[in-house]
Design a protein around this motif. Structure first.
Motif, PDB file in Angstrom:
ATOM      1  N   MET A   1       0.827  -1.195   0.000  1.00 14.01           N
ATOM      2  CA  MET A   1       0.000   0.000   0.000  1.00 14.01           C
ATOM      3  C   MET A   1       0.869   1.257   0.000  1.00 14.01           C
ATOM      4  O   MET A   1       0.586   2.201  -0.713  1.00 14.01           O
ATOM      5  N   ARG A   2       1.902   1.230   0.818  1.00 12.46           N
ATOM      6  CA  ARG A   2       2.778   2.386   0.917  1.00 12.46           C
ATOM      7  C   ARG A   2       3.526   2.620  -0.404  1.00 12.46           C
ATOM      8  O   ARG A   2       3.743   3.751  -0.801  1.00 12.46           O
ATOM      9  N   GLU A   3       3.906   1.511  -1.061  1.00  7.95           N
ATOM     10  CA  GLU A   3       4.605   1.625  -2.336  1.00  7.95           C
ATOM     11  C   GLU A   3       3.679   2.232  -3.393  1.00  7.95           C
ATOM     12  O   GLU A   3       4.099   3.032  -4.215  1.00  7.95           O
ATOM     13  N   ARG A   4       2.433   1.826  -3.357  1.00 12.65           N
ATOM     14  CA  ARG A   4       1.443   2.338  -4.319  1.00 12.65           C
ATOM     15  C   ARG A   4       1.238   3.840  -4.117  1.00 12.65           C
ATOM     16  O   ARG A   4       1.178   4.595  -5.085  1.00 12.65           O
ATOM     17  N   THR A   5       1.169   4.273  -2.873  1.00  5.92           N
ATOM     18  CA  THR A   5       1.002   5.690  -2.562  1.00  5.92           C
ATOM     19  C   THR A   5       2.223   6.475  -3.035  1.00  5.92           C
ATOM     20  O   THR A   5       2.094   7.549  -3.630  1.00  5.92           O
TER      21      THR A   5
END
Length: 85
Positions: A1-5
């Motif tokens: 999720m953090r990578e996507r953000t």
């Protein structure tokens, strides 16, 4: 999720940078176009001023000749012994 953000944020920043670059380039192009137009208008105005000065100079020369002939006529016809006040 953090990578996507992080990826979305990078993408958004990259696109924003391109938009800003496009706006800056458009403003620079507009400024260049306006400056070119102002230079053209300035050259045209200068040309018109030069032509007007030439016409005025010619008119003054013609007027001077006329007034000089009137002055000569008056001098020729003044009473002998008359002196200006």
């Amino acid at each position: 999720m953090r990578e996507r953000t992080a990826e979305l944020l990078r993408s958004a920043l990259f696109e924003s940078a391109f938009v800003v670059l496009g706006v800056v380039l458009a403003l620079a192009a507009n400024e260049w176009r306006e400056a070119r137009l102002h230079r053209r208008e300035g050259r045209a105005a200068l040309s018109e001023i030069v032509e007007e000065l030439k016409a005025n100079r010619s008119g003054v020369a013609q007027s001077l000749a006329y007034h000089q002939s009137r002055l000569d006529t008056m001098r020729a016809h003044r009473e002998p012994g008359w002196t200006p006040p």
